[in-house]
Each structure stands twice: as structure tokens, then as C-alpha cells.
Design a protein around this motif. Structure first.
Motif, PDB file in Angstrom:
ATOM      1  N   CYS A  64       0.815  -1.223   0.000  1.00  0.00           N
ATOM      2  CA  CYS A  64       0.000   0.000   0.000  1.00  0.00           C
ATOM      3  C   CYS A  64       0.847   1.271   0.000  1.00  0.00           C
ATOM      4  CB  CYS A  64      -0.910   0.023   1.222  1.00  0.00           C
ATOM      5  SG  CYS A  64      -2.048  -1.376   1.352  1.00  0.00           S
ATOM      6  N   ALA A  65       2.166   1.129  -0.086  1.00  0.00           N
ATOM      7  CA  ALA A  65       3.069   2.242   0.204  1.00  0.00           C
ATOM      8  C   ALA A  65       3.449   3.076  -1.017  1.00  0.00           C
ATOM      9  CB  ALA A  65       4.351   1.700   0.840  1.00  0.00           C
ATOM     10  N   SER A  66       3.765   4.341  -0.723  1.00  0.00           N
ATOM     11  CA  SER A  66       4.529   5.206  -1.628  1.00  0.00           C
ATOM     12  C   SER A  66       5.757   5.617  -0.819  1.00  0.00           C
ATOM     13  CB  SER A  66       3.723   6.434  -2.044  1.00  0.00           C
ATOM     14  OG  SER A  66       2.568   6.067  -2.758  1.00  0.00           O
ATOM     15  N   HIS A  67       6.752   4.765  -0.793  1.00  0.00           N
ATOM     16  CA  HIS A  67       7.819   4.885   0.191  1.00  0.00           C
ATOM     17  C   HIS A  67       8.972   5.781  -0.302  1.00  0.00           C
ATOM     18  CE1 HIS A  67      10.423   2.152  -2.040  1.00  0.00           C
ATOM     19  NE2 HIS A  67       9.455   1.244  -2.076  1.00  0.00           N
ATOM     20  N   CYS A  99      17.822   1.877  -8.833  1.00  0.00           N
ATOM     21  CA  CYS A  99      17.183   0.780  -9.546  1.00  0.00           C
ATOM     22  C   CYS A  99      15.683   0.811  -9.268  1.00  0.00           C
ATOM     23  CB  CYS A  99      17.792  -0.552  -9.133  1.00  0.00           C
ATOM     24  SG  CYS A  99      17.496  -0.975  -7.389  1.00  0.00           S
ATOM     25  N   GLN A 100      14.977  -0.178  -9.766  1.00  0.00           N
ATOM     26  CA  GLN A 100      13.524  -0.190  -9.596  1.00  0.00           C
ATOM     27  C   GLN A 100      13.112  -0.462  -8.152  1.00  0.00           C
ATOM     28  OE1 GLN A 100      11.216  -1.564 -13.292  1.00  0.00           O
ATOM     29  NE2 GLN A 100      13.037  -2.875 -13.356  1.00  0.00           N
ATOM     30  N   MET A 101      13.999  -1.083  -7.384  1.00  0.00           N
ATOM     31  CA  MET A 101      13.706  -1.277  -5.956  1.00  0.00           C
ATOM     32  C   MET A 101      13.470   0.062  -5.256  1.00  0.00           C
ATOM     33  SD  MET A 101      14.129  -4.602  -5.131  1.00  0.00           S
ATOM     34  CE  MET A 101      14.928  -6.068  -5.825  1.00  0.00           C
ATOM     35  N   HIS A 102      14.152   1.110  -5.749  1.00  0.00           N
ATOM     36  CA  HIS A 102      14.035   2.430  -5.124  1.00  0.00           C
ATOM     37  C   HIS A 102      12.741   3.143  -5.505  1.00  0.00           C
ATOM     38  CE1 HIS A 102      18.526   1.866  -5.074  1.00  0.00           C
ATOM     39  NE2 HIS A 102      18.312   2.249  -3.826  1.00  0.00           N
ATOM     40  N   ASN A 103      12.064   2.648  -6.524  1.00  0.00           N
ATOM     41  CA  ASN A 103      10.813   3.275  -6.939  1.00  0.00           C
ATOM     42  C   ASN A 103       9.842   3.291  -5.766  1.00  0.00           C
ATOM     43  OD1 ASN A 103       8.008   3.453  -8.105  1.00  0.00           O
ATOM     44  ND2 ASN A 103       9.161   3.541 -10.012  1.00  0.00           N
ATOM     45  N   ASN A 104       9.172   4.406  -5.563  1.00  0.00           N
ATOM     46  CA  ASN A 104       8.268   4.521  -4.409  1.00  0.00           C
ATOM     47  C   ASN A 104       7.128   3.508  -4.460  1.00  0.00           C
ATOM     48  OD1 ASN A 104       5.431   6.138  -4.907  1.00  0.00           O
ATOM     49  ND2 ASN A 104       6.946   6.656  -6.473  1.00  0.00           N
ATOM     50  N   CYS A 105       6.878   2.941  -5.641  1.00  0.00           N
ATOM     51  CA  CYS A 105       5.804   1.954  -5.812  1.00  0.00           C
ATOM     52  C   CYS A 105       6.320   0.518  -5.834  1.00  0.00           C
ATOM     53  CB  CYS A 105       5.048   2.227  -7.102  1.00  0.00           C
ATOM     54  SG  CYS A 105       4.196   3.819  -7.161  1.00  0.00           S
ATOM     55  N   SER A 106       7.581   0.275  -5.465  1.00  0.00           N
ATOM     56  CA  SER A 106       8.122  -1.084  -5.591  1.00  0.00           C
ATOM     57  C   SER A 106       7.408  -2.069  -4.671  1.00  0.00           C
ATOM     58  CB  SER A 106       9.629  -1.099  -5.333  1.00  0.00           C
ATOM     59  OG  SER A 106       9.954  -0.746  -3.996  1.00  0.00           O
ATOM     60  N   GLY A 107       6.845  -1.605  -3.559  1.00  0.00           N
ATOM     61  CA  GLY A 107       6.063  -2.492  -2.702  1.00  0.00           C
ATOM     62  C   GLY A 107       4.779  -2.927  -3.385  1.00  0.00           C
ATOM     63  N   SER A 165     -15.954   2.130 -13.604  1.00  0.00           N
ATOM     64  CA  SER A 165     -14.925   3.102 -13.941  1.00  0.00           C
ATOM     65  C   SER A 165     -15.042   3.493 -15.415  1.00  0.00           C
ATOM     66  CB  SER A 165     -13.539   2.534 -13.671  1.00  0.00           C
ATOM     67  OG  SER A 165     -12.541   3.451 -14.092  1.00  0.00           O
ATOM     68  N   PRO A 166     -14.979   4.805 -15.731  1.00  0.00           N
ATOM     69  CA  PRO A 166     -15.071   5.238 -17.124  1.00  0.00           C
ATOM     70  C   PRO A 166     -13.768   5.059 -17.897  1.00  0.00           C
ATOM     71  CG  PRO A 166     -14.792   7.144 -15.719  1.00  0.00           C
ATOM     72  CD  PRO A 166     -14.918   5.951 -14.806  1.00  0.00           C
ATOM     73  N   GLY A 167     -12.701   4.645 -17.207  1.00  0.00           N
ATOM     74  CA  GLY A 167     -11.426   4.499 -17.899  1.00  0.00           C
ATOM     75  C   GLY A 167     -10.267   4.605 -16.929  1.00  0.00           C
ATOM     76  N   PHE A 168      -9.085   4.804 -17.482  1.00  0.00           N
ATOM     77  CA  PHE A 168      -7.891   4.858 -16.641  1.00  0.00           C
ATOM     78  C   PHE A 168      -6.847   5.762 -17.270  1.00  0.00           C
ATOM     79  CE2 PHE A 168      -7.349   1.324 -19.591  1.00  0.00           C
ATOM     80  CZ  PHE A 168      -6.079   1.550 -20.106  1.00  0.00           C
ATOM     81  N   GLY A 169      -5.908   6.193 -16.426  1.00  0.00           N
ATOM     82  CA  GLY A 169      -4.694   6.846 -16.879  1.00  0.00           C
ATOM     83  C   GLY A 169      -3.530   5.977 -16.453  1.00  0.00           C
ATOM     84  N   ILE A 170      -2.406   6.076 -17.154  1.00  0.00           N
ATOM     85  CA  ILE A 170      -1.223   5.309 -16.763  1.00  0.00           C
ATOM     86  C   ILE A 170      -0.480   6.087 -15.690  1.00  0.00           C
ATOM     87  CG2 ILE A 170       0.956   4.318 -17.523  1.00  0.00           C
ATOM     88  CD1 ILE A 170      -1.539   2.835 -18.494  1.00  0.00           C
ATOM     89  N   ASP A 171      -0.265   5.440 -14.559  1.00  0.00           N
ATOM     90  CA  ASP A 171       0.359   6.086 -13.413  1.00  0.00           C
ATOM     91  C   ASP A 171       1.864   6.238 -13.625  1.00  0.00           C
ATOM     92  OD1 ASP A 171       0.431   7.249 -10.870  1.00  0.00           O
ATOM     93  OD2 ASP A 171      -0.876   5.724 -10.015  1.00  0.00           O
ATOM     94  N   GLY A 172       2.510   6.924 -12.692  1.00  0.00           N
ATOM     95  CA  GLY A 172       3.949   7.135 -12.783  1.00  0.00           C
ATOM     96  C   GLY A 172       4.742   5.844 -12.757  1.00  0.00           C
ATOM     97  N   CYS A 173       4.157   4.793 -12.188  1.00  0.00           N
ATOM     98  CA  CYS A 173       4.817   3.486 -12.096  1.00  0.00           C
ATOM     99  C   CYS A 173       4.415   2.553 -13.227  1.00  0.00           C
ATOM    100  CB  CYS A 173       4.508   2.843 -10.751  1.00  0.00           C
ATOM    101  SG  CYS A 173       2.764   2.374 -10.573  1.00  0.00           S
ATOM    102  N   SER A 174       3.695   3.074 -14.211  1.00  0.00           N
ATOM    103  CA  SER A 174       3.290   2.363 -15.433  1.00  0.00           C
ATOM    104  C   SER A 174       2.057   1.476 -15.289  1.00  0.00           C
ATOM    105  CB  SER A 174       4.444   1.525 -16.020  1.00  0.00           C
ATOM    106  OG  SER A 174       5.503   2.364 -16.420  1.00  0.00           O
TER     107      SER A 174
END
Length: 326
Positions: free
Chosen positions: A78-81, A129-137, A178-187
Motif C-alpha cells: 500500500c506504500a509510496s515509500h 534501480c527499480q527497488m528504489h521506486n516509491n511503488c516497488s512495494g 470506472s469510465p477508464g484509466f490513466g497510466i500512473d507514474g509506475c506504469s
């Protein structure tokens, strides 16, 4: 459509210098609106405030239990770390256990927000690296579900089984198609809903019974606020200030949610101009208004009536909640 309302004001000495407008909804356990500011029907992208919804299939599928995930794993899902060692070390161990590595992620590399982690990379002449991405959890949760389902590697594709499961969960708890989606910063796809729908989803989490997927996720967030965000972050600071009784989560572009189990209420908040300082101020004001955050707690005062200091450390003004929230 209801116009946005003033939610946060920036004062410089006696002068009102800036005003942030936005919308907010508080729902009860029936999904009905208890209080609203601005337009409850505003269509929004909840961004990272939806991570606990995206983590529902991880538990509901049986994947979390099959792979022995504990509360720390669920909090990270659930994190944005900040990308601090307490985050990346745990994500690394999680992937090792799955027999996967950084290359299996689809979230992209990100420079850590944690200063110690960032300086360590610089000293070692290494790149993030991708581990550092705030969405890696969150993506570790996606990979766990993906391994459990035995599906293909491009788990962020909107047509992938992982994302179809996320959409089903999203529409179920928001009570809306949901009427649709956007691509988030983490893809990953980030599904749209109304502000009321998002508040309804959070009240659903707040009222969920012990042992349910929703209760396990909210409890993990409240138990591990340091993993949900990190030192110096509003999510971590305010959850600590509330003594583990409320789960809150920010999202990009000034979104915020709150899950309040003791009141069986959920909150969703959006600042129109995307200003984080305003979202942090406004969510603190609403939590104070609902009686779950002490107005004079030192952590509260970092966001509500937060002093503005210049380069000589002189207090030159403050960020305050607008009258509508007080």
C-alpha cells in the motif's frame, strides 16, 4: 456541477497571498455522504491513494497467504515509500523469496527520496534501480499475485489478469463502473471514479470486519506507518500522531484518503491545482474536524497552520486551513 471551495490559504504576514481550492467527501459505512465540500461527483484519478484497493486481489486470491506475506509486506503493498533502507531491504528480500529480481519489475527506476539512501548511491557511483521506486512495494504485490496466477510477465498491461483483478476490486468497492484509466507514474493503470466513489471505498475499508482483506490492509498500514511513506512524510507523521487508529494515504496531484475504523467513515480529498501542501493541510483539518487528530499535536502543526520560514529561519507566514474546513 458544484464549484470547488477554498481549502487551504497561504498567508504572508497579514496578507492572504495564495488560495488552494478543491473538493472533499466524507462517507459513512452505508456509503452515504456525511459531509462534502465542493463537487462530490467530480471524476478523479486517485493515483497512489488507491493502492490498498489494488492490493485487495493479492489477499482475496489467496496469494498473500500462499506466500506467507505478513503485515510488513501488506503495508509495503500500500506504500509510496521514500526508498530508504527499511523499504528497499524488505522489497529485496520479498523478491528473493519469490525467486525474482529487479528486472522483473515494470515500475521503472527512481532516485530515492531518502537522503541517506540517495547519498549512499552517489558515494558508491551507482544508479537507482527499480527497488528504489516509491511503488516497488505495490509492484512486489503485483508480482506475487502474478506468480500465484501463473500469468505472463507484463503484469501492468491493462488487459493482464492482474490488472483485470484490480479493476474488478476497484469497481466493487467504489460502487461505480470506472469510465477508464490513466497510466500512473509506475506504469500501472490508475482507474478513474468519482470523489464520492473513492470516499465510499474508504468507508468500506473502515467498516470491514476483522479478518477481511480490507481489514488486513488497513491494519497493516496503521501498524507500520514508517513503511507506508517514511520519515518526514505526512502519511507517516499523521498516522503516528493518531496512535495507529486511522490509515491515511496520499496520491500524486494532491489527492488524499483517510480510513477511520472507529467511526466507520472514509474520506477522499482532491486539490484542483495539484498542490501537495494544500492537500496535507486540508486532510489534517478534516481529521481534526472529525475528532481523530489532536489539533495541537506537534505533528498536526506541521501541516495545519504550518509556519513558512525564510532562508534566515524567520517565520514569514503560514499555510492554514480555509474557513470552510475549520
Amino acid at each position: 456541477m458544484t464549484n470547488p471551495v477554498a481549502m487551504a490559504e497561504v498567508w504572508r504576514d497579514p496578507f492572504l497571498e495564495s488560495v488552494h481550492h478543491g473538493h472533499a467527501v466524507v462517507c459513512d459505512d452505508t456509503g452515504q455522504i456525511v459531509q462534502t465540500w465542493g463537487d462530490p461527483h467530480k471524476m478523479i484519478l486517485p493515483r497512489s491513494s488507491a493502492k490498498m484497493i489494488q492490493a485487495l486481489p493479492l489477499i482475496e486470491s489467496g496469494a498473500a497467504d500462499a506466500y506467507g506475506l505478513g503485515t510488513e509486506h501488506l503495508a509495503l503493498a500500500c506504500a509510496s515509500h521514500n526508498g530508504a533502507a527499511i523499504h528497499t531491504d524488505r522489497v529485496t528480500k520479498w523478491l528473493d523469496y519469490l525467486g525474482l529480481n529487479d528486472s522483473d519489475f515494470r515500475c521503472g527506476p527512481q532516485e530515492p527520496d531518502d537522503r541517506d539512501a540517495r547519498n549512499a548511491l552517489i558515494r558508491a557511483h551507482e544508479s537507482p534501480c527499480q527497488m528504489h521506486n516509491n511503488c516497488s512495494g505495490k509492484h512486489s504485490g503485483f508480482l506475487t499475485l502474478n506468480k500465484h496466477l501463473g500469468t505472463g510477465p507484463d503484469y501492468v498491461d491493462p488487459d493482464h489478469a492482474v490488472q483485470r483483478a484490480c479493476l474488478e476490486a476497484f469497481e466493487r468497492v467504489t460502487g461505480e463502473s470506472s469510465p477508464g484509466f490513466g497510466i500512473d507514474g509506475c506504469s500501472a493503470p490508475n482507474f478513474a471514479t468519482s470523489l464520492h466513489g473513492m470516499a465510499r471505498a474508504m468507508s468500506h475499508f473502515a467498516a470491514a470486519p476483522t479478518g477481511s482483506a480490507e481489514e488486513r490492509l488497513r491494519s497493516a498500514m496503521m501498524l507500520h506507518p514508517d513503511l507506508v511513506a517514511g520519515e518526514g512524510r505526512a502519511c507517516t507523521n499523521l498516522m503516528r500522531a493518531m496512535g495507529g487508529k486511522v490509515a491515511i494515504k496520499t496520491g500524486a496531484e494532491a489527492f488524499f484518503i483517510a480510513i477511520i475504523p472507529e467511526l466507520k467513515m472514509g474520506v477522499a480529498l482532491k486539490i484542483d491545482d495539484g498542490g501537495t501542501r494544500a492537500a496535507e493541510c486540508a486532510i489534517a483539518a478534516i481529521l481534526v474536524k472529525l475528532g481523530v487528530l489532536e489539533p495541537d499535536h506537534p505533528e498536526t502543526l506541521k501541516y495545519l497552520n504550518a509556519p513558512i520560514r525564510n532562508r534566515r529561519d524567520l517565520v514569514t507566514g503560514a499555510v492554514r486551513a480555509a474557513p470552510a474546513l475549520v
